[in-house]
Design an enzyme around this catalytic site. Structure first.
Site, mmCIF file in Angstrom:
data_model
loop_
_atom_site.group_PDB
_atom_site.id
_atom_site.type_symbol
_atom_site.label_atom_id
_atom_site.label_comp_id
_atom_site.label_asym_id
_atom_site.label_seq_id
_atom_site.Cartn_x
_atom_site.Cartn_y
_atom_site.Cartn_z
ATOM 1 N N PHE A 98 0.823 -1.206 0.000
ATOM 2 C CA PHE A 98 0.000 0.000 0.000
ATOM 3 C C PHE A 98 0.869 1.274 0.000
ATOM 4 O O PHE A 98 1.004 1.964 -1.011
ATOM 5 C CB PHE A 98 -0.947 -0.080 1.210
ATOM 6 C CG PHE A 98 -1.624 1.188 1.615
ATOM 7 C CD1 PHE A 98 -2.234 2.009 0.676
ATOM 8 C CD2 PHE A 98 -1.693 1.552 2.955
ATOM 9 C CE1 PHE A 98 -2.884 3.188 1.058
ATOM 10 C CE2 PHE A 98 -2.336 2.705 3.350
ATOM 11 C CZ PHE A 98 -2.913 3.533 2.406
ATOM 12 N N LYS A 154 9.046 -2.884 16.101
ATOM 13 C CA LYS A 154 9.314 -1.619 15.402
ATOM 14 C C LYS A 154 10.212 -0.713 16.244
ATOM 15 O O LYS A 154 11.113 -0.054 15.726
ATOM 16 C CB LYS A 154 7.995 -0.906 15.074
ATOM 17 C CG LYS A 154 7.226 -1.523 13.923
ATOM 18 C CD LYS A 154 7.860 -1.170 12.580
ATOM 19 C CE LYS A 154 6.967 -1.568 11.415
ATOM 20 N NZ LYS A 154 7.521 -1.150 10.118
ATOM 21 N N GLN A 186 6.180 -6.966 8.387
ATOM 22 C CA GLN A 186 5.039 -7.714 8.887
ATOM 23 C C GLN A 186 4.155 -6.650 9.525
ATOM 24 O O GLN A 186 4.569 -5.980 10.462
ATOM 25 C CB GLN A 186 5.556 -8.753 9.901
ATOM 26 C CG GLN A 186 4.587 -9.833 10.311
ATOM 27 C CD GLN A 186 3.279 -9.339 10.901
ATOM 28 O OE1 GLN A 186 2.216 -9.405 10.264
ATOM 29 N NE2 GLN A 186 3.328 -8.816 12.095
ATOM 30 N N ASP A 228 -7.263 -2.767 22.282
ATOM 31 C CA ASP A 228 -7.392 -1.601 21.402
ATOM 32 C C ASP A 228 -7.246 -0.335 22.234
ATOM 33 O O ASP A 228 -7.968 -0.157 23.219
ATOM 34 C CB ASP A 228 -8.790 -1.582 20.762
ATOM 35 C CG ASP A 228 -8.742 -1.989 19.305
ATOM 36 O OD1 ASP A 228 -7.637 -2.255 18.806
ATOM 37 O OD2 ASP A 228 -9.819 -2.049 18.680
ATOM 38 N N TYR A 269 4.346 -6.399 17.582
ATOM 39 C CA TYR A 269 4.538 -5.521 16.409
ATOM 40 C C TYR A 269 5.181 -4.197 16.850
ATOM 41 O O TYR A 269 6.192 -3.753 16.285
ATOM 42 C CB TYR A 269 3.184 -5.278 15.740
ATOM 43 C CG TYR A 269 3.185 -4.217 14.669
ATOM 44 C CD1 TYR A 269 3.809 -4.426 13.449
ATOM 45 C CD2 TYR A 269 2.539 -2.993 14.877
ATOM 46 C CE1 TYR A 269 3.801 -3.441 12.464
ATOM 47 C CE2 TYR A 269 2.516 -2.014 13.892
ATOM 48 C CZ TYR A 269 3.152 -2.235 12.693
ATOM 49 O OH TYR A 269 3.146 -1.268 11.718
ATOM 50 N N GLY A 286 1.716 -7.854 -0.511
ATOM 51 C CA GLY A 286 1.522 -6.920 -1.622
ATOM 52 C C GLY A 286 1.328 -7.693 -2.911
ATOM 53 O O GLY A 286 1.269 -8.919 -2.903
ATOM 54 N N ARG A 339 -8.799 8.075 16.231
ATOM 55 C CA ARG A 339 -7.598 7.744 15.477
ATOM 56 C C ARG A 339 -7.208 8.953 14.638
ATOM 57 O O ARG A 339 -8.046 9.786 14.291
ATOM 58 C CB ARG A 339 -7.837 6.551 14.529
ATOM 59 C CG ARG A 339 -8.080 5.224 15.245
ATOM 60 C CD ARG A 339 -6.812 4.712 15.915
ATOM 61 N NE ARG A 339 -7.033 3.457 16.628
ATOM 62 C CZ ARG A 339 -7.430 3.356 17.901
ATOM 63 N NH1 ARG A 339 -7.664 4.451 18.616
ATOM 64 N NH2 ARG A 339 -7.583 2.181 18.471
ATOM 65 N N ARG A 342 -12.417 -4.918 20.903
ATOM 66 C CA ARG A 342 -11.271 -5.841 20.833
ATOM 67 C C ARG A 342 -10.356 -5.577 22.018
ATOM 68 O O ARG A 342 -10.001 -4.421 22.272
ATOM 69 C CB ARG A 342 -10.484 -5.602 19.546
ATOM 70 C CG ARG A 342 -11.179 -6.157 18.326
ATOM 71 C CD ARG A 342 -10.344 -5.962 17.105
ATOM 72 N NE ARG A 342 -10.037 -4.545 16.864
ATOM 73 C CZ ARG A 342 -9.451 -4.082 15.762
ATOM 74 N NH1 ARG A 342 -9.086 -4.910 14.825
ATOM 75 N NH2 ARG A 342 -9.227 -2.791 15.599
ATOM 76 N N ALA A 365 8.979 -2.298 3.918
ATOM 77 C CA ALA A 365 8.570 -3.714 3.969
ATOM 78 C C ALA A 365 8.421 -4.120 5.418
ATOM 79 O O ALA A 365 9.205 -3.711 6.272
ATOM 80 C CB ALA A 365 9.617 -4.584 3.289
#
Ligand SMILES: NC(=O)c1ccc[n+]([C@@H]2O[C@H](COP(=O)([O-])OP(=O)(O)OC[C@H]3O[C@@H](n4cnc5c(N)ncnc54)[C@H](O)[C@@H]3O)[C@@H](O)[C@H]2O)c1
Length: 319
Positions: free
Chosen positions: A11, A142, A75, A266, A138, A36, A205, A263, A73
């Protein structure tokens, strides 16, 4: 300028690659196509199907003479980072180290990090000085990758820019990614399905248009030095508001939302201040989301109407 865009079949990466091509840069894309598709690699870019964590990717970086590595790039699924944290770290941490070690002194990396490094921030809009308390593998990966970018850039004579980016929206968004609400809602509404809203829909958000993110990469490439920068609008939008604007653009037949259980994990609100980057680079992201949504919805409508091509979503010209 000779630019490598990792994740350029995805994206945001495909928009970044397109933006550099439009500036006259030579662009190479590497992507393992796990999320992708090759049809999204812009015309004019060279393409190699490679994982960023592989020896082949390192060899390409070593021999490629790149001035800039725009590293997108990754995950990108928070849920998957819990299911397979080892894979998440292999791609997002070890893959980043692999590229850094192969880069030539004097070249620059722009690393795409995320708002997820802050976790549930107390300060809003959140500035770069806020403490990082990531809640997912995640976000942890990062943040670790950011620290490797800083340390290895210092020790190897590279220049490094890190973008901590909020929720990006626009054409070609993968529904499985980090913050894909607009793409998910739009595709469901166009298909005549009820969009699912988690909890009361009042979560805030910070949505930023992918065209403005791609522009941030161009501006960062022109800055004399690197740095750590948030990318966001500094304004929170509720899920119900963004969904309302998408429904209005889809038309009167758009199905009504369905509220489902919240969830776990969140965060209630995430809003980023990007004053630092706006000051440093003159970045001016568009803030009128309501006006930007109809074009994006039209792109997804054209995608839905396009004849299917193997392994690729429709690819009308992107807003
Ligand atoms: N979408 C957002 O709102 C958002 C917000 C903040 C940060 N980000 C970051 O921006 C970057 C791009 O995200 P996106 O939303 O465009 O997701 P995306 O999935 O569309 O793009 C990621 C690309 O990376 C590729 N990829 C995955 N693993 C790879 C590997 N091992 N080697 C080579 N290529 C690999 C995928 O095939 C995909 O094309 C990611 O690093 C993501 O963490 C995204």
């Amino acid at each position: 300028m000779n630019v490598l865009v990792t994740g350029g079949a995805g994206f945001i990466g495909s928009h970044v690659a397109e933006a550099f091509l439009a500036e006259g840069a030579r662009v190479t894309v590497i992507d393992d196509l796990s999320n992708g598709c090759q049809a999204q690699v812009p015309r004019g870019a060279a393409f190699a199907r490679l994982g960023v964590e592989t020896a082949e990717a390192a060899a390409l970086v070593k021999g490629g003479g790149f001035d800039l590595v725009a590293h997108l790039a990754g995950q990108v699924e928070v849920r998957r980072s819990f299911e397979d944290p080892r894979r998440d770290a292999t791609v997002n941490v070890l893959g980043t180290i692999n590229l850094l070690q192969a880069m030539a002194p004097g070249s620059r990396m722009i690393f795409m990090s995320t708002v997820a490094v802050y976790g549930d921030a107390d300060q809003r809009p959140t500035t770069e000085e806020a403490p990082c308390r990531p809640l997912s593998p995640y976000g942890i990966g990062k943040l670790a990758a950011e620290r490797y970018v800083e340390a290895l850039a210092r020790s190897r004579g590279l220049s490094a820019t890190i973008f901590r980016c909020s929720n990006v929206f626009g054409a070609r968004q993968n529904p499985h990614g980090d913050g894909g609400a607009v793409a998910i809602f739009t595709r469901r509404l166009i298909a005549g399905l009820r969009p699912q809203v988690f909890g009361d829909g009042l979560h805030l958000r910070d949505y930023v248009h992918v065209g403005d993110v791609a522009r941030a990469f161009l501006l960062a490439a022109r800055l004399r030095s690197g740095g750590l920068f948030n990318l966001g609008l500094g304004q929170g939008t509720t899920t119900l508001d963004i969904l309302g604007w998408i429904r209005a653009a889809v038309g009167p037949a758009a199905p009504v939302p369905e509220h489902v259980a919240e969830r776990p994990g969140d965060v209630r609100a995430s809003v980023l201040s990007s004053e630092r980057f706006e000051r440093a680079a003159g970045w001016k992201p568009r803030r009128d989301l309501r006006a930007l949504i109809p074009d994006v919805v039209r792109w997804y409508q054209a995608e839905a109407d396009a004849p299917p091509s193997p392994g690729a979503p429709g690819r009308p010209g992107a807003p």
